[in-house]
Design a protein around this motif. Structure first.
Motif, PDB file in Angstrom:
ATOM      1  N   LEU A 129      12.947  31.171  12.325  1.00 24.17           N
ATOM      2  CA  LEU A 129      11.726  30.524  12.782  1.00 24.17           C
ATOM      3  C   LEU A 129      12.094  29.203  13.438  1.00 24.17           C
ATOM      4  O   LEU A 129      13.124  28.596  13.106  1.00 24.17           O
ATOM      5  N   SER A 130      11.249  28.750  14.373  1.00 24.03           N
ATOM      6  CA  SER A 130      11.522  27.481  15.048  1.00 24.03           C
ATOM      7  C   SER A 130      10.224  26.733  15.298  1.00 24.03           C
ATOM      8  O   SER A 130       9.143  27.331  15.412  1.00 24.03           O
ATOM      9  N   HIS A 131      10.367  25.418  15.386  1.00 17.35           N
ATOM     10  CA  HIS A 131       9.227  24.556  15.705  1.00 17.35           C
ATOM     11  C   HIS A 131       9.689  23.531  16.729  1.00 17.35           C
ATOM     12  O   HIS A 131      10.721  22.882  16.555  1.00 17.35           O
ATOM     13  N   VAL A 132       8.917  23.362  17.807  1.00 14.68           N
ATOM     14  CA  VAL A 132       9.247  22.402  18.844  1.00 14.68           C
ATOM     15  C   VAL A 132       8.201  21.292  18.835  1.00 14.68           C
ATOM     16  O   VAL A 132       7.008  21.540  18.598  1.00 14.68           O
ATOM     17  N   SER A 133       8.657  20.070  19.056  1.00 13.48           N
ATOM     18  CA  SER A 133       7.744  18.929  19.069  1.00 13.48           C
ATOM     19  C   SER A 133       6.651  19.143  20.113  1.00 13.48           C
ATOM     20  O   SER A 133       6.920  19.542  21.242  1.00 13.48           O
ATOM     21  N   ASN A 134       5.413  18.911  19.735  1.00 13.59           N
ATOM     22  CA  ASN A 134       4.218  19.139  20.558  1.00 13.59           C
ATOM     23  C   ASN A 134       3.955  20.624  20.799  1.00 13.59           C
ATOM     24  O   ASN A 134       3.154  20.987  21.664  1.00 13.59           O
ATOM     25  N   GLY A 135       4.623  21.479  20.028  1.00 14.44           N
ATOM     26  CA  GLY A 135       4.448  22.917  20.210  1.00 14.44           C
ATOM     27  C   GLY A 135       3.088  23.397  19.733  1.00 14.44           C
ATOM     28  O   GLY A 135       2.502  22.860  18.783  1.00 14.44           O
ATOM     29  N   ALA A 136       2.585  24.438  20.390  1.00 14.05           N
ATOM     30  CA  ALA A 136       1.274  24.983  20.045  1.00 14.05           C
ATOM     31  C   ALA A 136       1.350  26.015  18.927  1.00 14.05           C
ATOM     32  O   ALA A 136       0.315  26.398  18.374  1.00 14.05           O
ATOM     33  N   GLU A 137       2.554  26.482  18.574  1.00 13.38           N
ATOM     34  CA  GLU A 137       2.708  27.506  17.547  1.00 13.38           C
ATOM     35  C   GLU A 137       4.157  27.535  17.098  1.00 13.38           C
ATOM     36  O   GLU A 137       5.027  26.874  17.682  1.00 13.38           O
ATOM     37  N   LEU A 138       4.435  28.317  16.062  1.00 12.53           N
ATOM     38  CA  LEU A 138       5.803  28.517  15.609  1.00 12.53           C
ATOM     39  C   LEU A 138       6.495  29.546  16.499  1.00 12.53           C
ATOM     40  O   LEU A 138       5.873  30.504  16.982  1.00 12.53           O
ATOM     41  N   GLY A 139       7.780  29.366  16.710  1.00 10.96           N
ATOM     42  CA  GLY A 139       8.573  30.369  17.393  1.00 10.96           C
ATOM     43  C   GLY A 139       9.309  31.235  16.390  1.00 10.96           C
ATOM     44  O   GLY A 139       9.410  30.902  15.203  1.00 10.96           O
ATOM     45  N   TYR A 140       9.814  32.363  16.855  1.00 10.09           N
ATOM     46  CA  TYR A 140      10.567  33.237  15.956  1.00 10.09           C
ATOM     47  C   TYR A 140      11.691  33.923  16.728  1.00 10.09           C
ATOM     48  O   TYR A 140      11.694  33.973  17.971  1.00 10.09           O
ATOM     49  N   TYR A 141      12.636  34.470  15.963  1.00 13.76           N
ATOM     50  CA  TYR A 141      13.740  35.222  16.545  1.00 13.76           C
ATOM     51  C   TYR A 141      14.172  36.278  15.538  1.00 13.76           C
ATOM     52  O   TYR A 141      14.269  36.001  14.333  1.00 13.76           O
ATOM     53  N   ALA A 142      14.430  37.481  16.016  1.00  9.15           N
ATOM     54  CA  ALA A 142      14.919  38.553  15.158  1.00  9.15           C
ATOM     55  C   ALA A 142      15.815  39.474  15.976  1.00  9.15           C
ATOM     56  O   ALA A 142      15.518  39.762  17.144  1.00  9.15           O
ATOM     57  N   SER A 143      16.900  39.909  15.359  1.00  7.60           N
ATOM     58  CA  SER A 143      17.800  40.841  16.044  1.00  7.60           C
ATOM     59  C   SER A 143      18.520  41.698  15.018  1.00  7.60           C
ATOM     60  O   SER A 143      18.655  41.323  13.841  1.00  7.60           O
ATOM     61  N   GLY A 144      18.973  42.842  15.481  1.00  8.65           N
ATOM     62  CA  GLY A 144      19.742  43.739  14.629  1.00  8.65           C
ATOM     63  C   GLY A 144      20.694  44.568  15.449  1.00  8.65           C
ATOM     64  O   GLY A 144      20.432  44.870  16.620  1.00  8.65           O
ATOM     65  N   ALA A 145      21.840  44.901  14.857  1.00  6.51           N
ATOM     66  CA  ALA A 145      22.847  45.707  15.545  1.00  6.51           C
ATOM     67  C   ALA A 145      23.499  46.649  14.548  1.00  6.51           C
ATOM     68  O   ALA A 145      23.640  46.318  13.362  1.00  6.51           O
ATOM     69  N   VAL A 146      23.891  47.820  15.035  1.00  6.36           N
ATOM     70  CA  VAL A 146      24.573  48.785  14.185  1.00  6.36           C
ATOM     71  C   VAL A 146      25.704  49.426  14.978  1.00  6.36           C
ATOM     72  O   VAL A 146      25.559  49.704  16.175  1.00  6.36           O
ATOM     73  N   ASN A 147      26.841  49.622  14.320  1.00  4.90           N
ATOM     74  CA  ASN A 147      28.004  50.283  14.905  1.00  4.90           C
ATOM     75  C   ASN A 147      28.305  51.533  14.085  1.00  4.90           C
ATOM     76  O   ASN A 147      28.445  51.462  12.853  1.00  4.90           O
TER      77      ASN A 147
END
Length: 677
Positions: A129-147
């Motif tokens: 999760l991320s928050h930026v100064s003066n941001g209007a909402e929370l940001g997010y990031y998700a990833s997955g990998a399989v070999n």
């Protein structure tokens, strides 16, 4: 050669996903947002004249060239590839001589994806999760990998990710908060077949889609406060799609190695820009509304094929020979609209511009390395390239008839260009000891010219290629039992027939011409030290004097005298980093670190007047801390911890001189990642 390697896994853990987030980690690399699209434009060692010229930095994805070679399809705008399934990012500084062809007169960026492995089944997941100064909402990031190994010879790897970048610029005209909200999604799949040590085939496919709802440009006007703008409704958005497919075959045929690299890439870009500051008065007088959005759509398909033959057995002479073919077909569609600035409702379309074009390049190249002694080598090489370009222009609507007095549509004759270029490489290398090497690098690069869109209004049907010649002295060494590494280079780049973007002051059409001459000379020093276990110190300094060495032509609509600095180039920049990892208990450790980046003052693009925009120097502080427990880690990162407002571009010479692009405000992120075994 001078090269910087960035660890993609570390970038993701620190939530540095974009080029704008991590470019200050590389000596000599600069990133500025495009004036109309906001997409990243790259320069290395100050080799740029700004604007939408043909690219000066090449882009490679798994050894396959990406993007357009022409300004018409915004080839100077780099793909912002999410690093989640990358092994590393390499930045090669200076003209590349022989192995890489057109459009790398300043340098090259290589994205290398993670290859499948037949060793074992494995996986990796990340979320944050991320928050930026003066941001209007929370940001997010998700990833997955399989070999997944399918056998001892075959393996498949697949990954996917999704990211939300919260907006932090507010539009006071429309009342929207966080207008520059962005989403990015993508996936990568690759397969490896390796039946023997003498043969391997790797297939790879990458796709990424980015959507930005509004421009991050900030207006500096009376009545506005920090991080605000007044763009009209319906403008500022951008949508970009990247597709890259490749097949790499590596085979050993007796004493010769054969490598075949086949690639297909596609780049689709669309955006809307607010042209009201330039044309709003005209639009209002003619159509009763002042809003003037520009809609822009480009699509570039590129097919490449490269064959390399090289020696791989020990010998006093190593050699490599290659053939290269590239074919691009592109289409640029632009529309000028008249709209209500508050609602975005379109009243009419008063100008459409359709520019189908093509670019074909063929080349043959060779590199030979002579091992004169066990310490002294000499590498020589050459590349002969030939390119052909075509451009057809069709304009419809009211814009051209109002200016030229001819019926719509206006169909311009097809323009063709045909060019040859030879580039070379000469690099003696001396290993003073097993830990210290010095080298001299003489290399050249070329950038193709092209046809001018709207040649009727500029009087120039085409512009010529420009070339760089690089003279460099470098040294690399590791000392104190490999606890101290040093990389230093002293360079001089001579740049001839520089390409310039110019603007007709009446029609606002842009066109391109060749200027005179420029140079870039400087020194780069990088140091990394591990004085004690768990502590890593790093840093670099770069001094670069990138200036015109001759006045711009008197016929140019841009003003520049010998000694004037090239756009976006900083005379001095630096970076310092520290990270310490410490044990807490069994299988649990902690880490803490930070990066301090300094970017010196820069000047904006050349304008019709002596005055140019000055971008003050700025410093950015990035901090991080976290825990590692087994195969898992938790990272708390703060980018731009002091919340500074460093200016990247904007101001004088742009379509809206009252707007600027800033570095992103303070951003706090929390990321969890781990390996699945």
């Amino acid at each position: 050669m001078p090269v910087t390697v960035l660890n993609a896994e570390a970038l993701v853990a620190q939530a540095r996903f974009r080029l704008e987030d991590y470019y200050t980690s590389v000596p000599g690399l600069s990133v500025t947002p495009g004036e109309t699209s906001g997409a990243p434009q790259l320069a290395i060692r100050g080799v740029t004249t700004g604007g939408f010229t043909n690219p000066t930095v090449g882009i490679i994805i798994d050894d396959v060239p990406f993007g357009s070679s022409s300004y018409l399809d915004y080839g100077n705008e780099a793909p912002d590839i999410n690093p989640s399934d990358l092994a590393q990012i390499e930045v090669l500084r200076g003209p590349q001589g022989t192995l890489y062809g057109a459009s790398s007169i300043g340098g090259l960026i290589k994205y290398t994806t993670i290859s499948p492995s037949t060793a074992r089944t494995s996986g990796h997941v990340e979320a944050g999760l991320s928050h930026v100064s003066n941001g209007a909402e929370l940001g997010y990031y998700a990833s997955g990998a399989v070999n997944v190994p399918l056998s001892s010879e075959v393996a498949v790897r697949a990954s996917a990710f999704a990211r939300l970048d919260p907006g932090y610029v507010d539009n006071v005209l429309t009342g929207r908060r966080g207008v520059n909200r962005g989403t990015v999604e993508g996936a990568h799949i690759s397969g490896l077949w390796k039946p023997s040590e003498d043969l391997s085939i790797k297939l790879s496919g990458l796709i990424q889609e980015q959507r930005v709802d509004g421009s991050p440009e900030v207006a500096i006007r009376p009545g506005l406060t920090d991080l605000q703008q007044t763009d009209i409704a319906g403008t500022g958005w951008r949508k970009n799609q990247i597709r890259a497919v490749s097949a790499i075959v590596a085979a050993k045929l007796g004493a010769v190695a054969l490598t075949s690299i086949t690639g297909f890439t596609e780049n689709l870009d669309g955006y809307s820009y607010d042209y009201t500051p330039a044309l709003g008065a005209f639009t209002n007088a003619e159509f009763g509304v002042s809003g003037t959005p520009l809609l822009d759509h480009t699509r570039t398909k590129r097919t490449t094929q490269e064959l390399r033959l090289s020696s791989f057995t020990p010998s006093s002479v190593d050699w490599l020979f290659g053939l290269y073919f590239s074919r691009e077909t592109s289409r640029l569609n632009e529309s000028l609209l008249a709209s209500d600035p508050l609602s975005g409702a379109v009243v009419l379309d008063w100008g459409d511009f359709d520019d189908p074009n093509s670019y074909t390049e063929t080349a043959a190249f060779a590199d030979v390395t002579f091992h004169v002694t066990h310490r002294f080598d000499i590498q020589v090489g050459g590349r002969e390239s030939h390119d052909q370009q075509t451009l057809t222009e069709i304009t419809t609507g009211l814009y051209d008839p109002l200016l030229l007095g001819v019926p719509s549509p206006v169909i311009y004759p097809e323009t063709r260009t045909d060019e040859n270029a030879f580039t070379y490489l000469f690099t003696p290398q001396l290993r003073i000891s097993p830990e210290l090497m010095v080298y001299i690098r003489l290399a050249s690069g070329f950038r193709p010219g092209g046809a001018n869109a709207n040649a009727t209004t500029s009087g120039l049907s085409h512009f010529d290629p420009d070339k760089t010649q690089n003279y460099e002295l470098g040294a690399k060494g590791e000392f104190l039992d490999h606890r101290l590494a040093v990389d230093a280079s002293l360079y001089y780049i001579d740049w001839k027939d520089i390409q310039l973007q110019l603007r007709n002051p009446v029609t606002y059409y842009t066109y391109f011409a060749n200027g005179s001459r420029a140079k870039s000379e400087g020194v780069e020093l990088s140091v990394q030290a591990r004085p004690v276990a768990g502590l890593t110190l790093g840093g670099w300094i770069a001094s670069d004097d990138a200036i015109l060495t001759q006045d711009l032509p008197a016929t140019s609509t841009a003003y520049g005298l010998a000694g004037s600095r090239l756009p976006a180039s900083s005379r001095f920049s630096a970076n310092a980093s520290v990270e310490e990892e410490f044990p807490i208990r069994d299988n649990l450790s902690g880490f803490v670190g930070g990066i301090e980046s300094y970017v010196g003052s820069r000047e904006g693009i050349f304008t019709a007047k002596p005055q140019r925009q000055i971008y003050p120097a700025y410093a950015r502080t990035d901090l991080r801390t976290g825990l590692r427990f087994g195969a898992w880690s938790v990272t708390l990162a703060v980018i731009n911890a002091m919340n500074r407002r460093g200016i990247l571009t904007g101001g004088l010479g742009t379509l809206n001189p009252a707007t600027f692009y800033y570095i992103q405000p303070r951003t706090v992120s929390l990321t969890v990642s781990g390996d699945l075994k």
